[in-house]
Enzyme design. Structure first.
Site, PDB file in Angstrom:
ATOM      1  N   ARG A   1       0.828  -1.224   0.000  1.00  0.00           N
ATOM      2  CA  ARG A   1       0.000   0.000   0.000  1.00  0.00           C
ATOM      3  C   ARG A   1       0.849   1.255   0.000  1.00  0.00           C
ATOM      4  O   ARG A   1       0.413   2.304  -0.497  1.00  0.00           O
ATOM      5  CB  ARG A   1      -0.993  -0.012   1.171  1.00  0.00           C
ATOM      6  CG  ARG A   1      -2.168  -0.948   0.964  1.00  0.00           C
ATOM      7  CD  ARG A   1      -3.094  -0.936   2.169  1.00  0.00           C
ATOM      8  NE  ARG A   1      -2.454  -1.451   3.357  1.00  0.00           N
ATOM      9  CZ  ARG A   1      -2.321  -2.740   3.652  1.00  0.00           C
ATOM     10  NH1 ARG A   1      -2.827  -3.651   2.831  1.00  0.00           N
ATOM     11  NH2 ARG A   1      -1.709  -3.132   4.740  1.00  0.00           N
TER      12      ARG A   1
ATOM     13  N   GLU B   1       4.533 -10.388  14.240  1.00  0.00           N
ATOM     14  CA  GLU B   1       3.917 -10.891  15.468  1.00  0.00           C
ATOM     15  C   GLU B   1       4.216 -12.398  15.618  1.00  0.00           C
ATOM     16  O   GLU B   1       4.556 -12.869  16.683  1.00  0.00           O
ATOM     17  CB  GLU B   1       2.415 -10.646  15.402  1.00  0.00           C
ATOM     18  CG  GLU B   1       1.791 -10.523  16.761  1.00  0.00           C
ATOM     19  CD  GLU B   1       0.324 -10.144  16.648  1.00  0.00           C
ATOM     20  OE1 GLU B   1      -0.093  -9.639  15.587  1.00  0.00           O
ATOM     21  OE2 GLU B   1      -0.393 -10.376  17.629  1.00  0.00           O
TER      22      GLU B   1
END
Ligand code: AMP
Length: 172
Positions: free
Chosen positions: A60, A97
């Site tokens: 993006r 994560e």
């Protein structure tokens, strides 16, 4: 106008996995005046410096960085996920994560001393942007700043990007 940008962002709960509130920027992209305003505001984050290259982060970040580069009349450089760039690359791994990811930059994408503005859509933990900074530092880039449309300030990603100047248009 930042208010209308803010209200156009769609919060998508539990995407891409439970517990994440995903900031969907596609309603901004789909609205001509709002998209233009987002680019206007990002272009104001150069600190008055002449930029040689706007660097965008996969994927993006490319949307915003390439429009900013066009507006500023300078070059665009992609930082890509592993395996996408065809020429000689430098790469660095960073923690996600769960597990890790690798980003790459062409070795000749930035010349030593060139002034860069790094752009991405969103600053969360800062791991992705910090990896891009590491690659650009290795090439000898001179940072005008690092700019985001959205900053999730509660994740303190900004602290990973010191001593560089960090600008964000919308803070949560
Ligand atoms: P981070 O490395 O944690 O700063 O994550 C930043 C990257 O992940 C950016 O390129 C974002 O596009 C994406 N990202 C992380 N969290 C979110 C979120 N809550 N909403 C939308 N994109 C996100």
């Amino acid at each position: 106008m930042p208010d209308s940008l803010r209200s156009a962002i769609r919060d998508v709960v539990d995407f891409p996995k439970p517990g994440i509130v995903f900031k969907d920027i596609t309603p901004i992209l789909a609205n001509g005046p709002l998209f233009r305003r987002a680019i206007d505001l990002l272009c104001e984050t150069t600190g008055g410096r002449k930029i040689d290259k706007v660097v965008g982060i996969d994927a993006r970040g490319f949307i915003f960085a390439s429009a900013v580069a066009d507006r500023l009349g300078c070059g665009f450089v992609p930082v890509r996920k592993k395996g996408k760039l065809p020429w000689k690359t430098r790469q660095t791994a960073y923690a996600l994560e769960y597990g890790e990811a690798i980003v790459e930059l062409h070795e000749d994408a930035v010349k030593p001393g060139e002034t860069v503005l790094l752009v991405d859509d969103l600053l969360a933990t800062g791991g992705t942007a910090a990896a891009a900074v590491k690659l650009l530092d290795e090439l000898g880039a001179d940072f005008a700043g690092i700019s985001f449309l959205i900053e999730l300030s509660f994740l303190a990603g900004r602290s990973k990007l010191a001593p560089h100047t960090v600008n964000s248009i919308l803070t949560y």
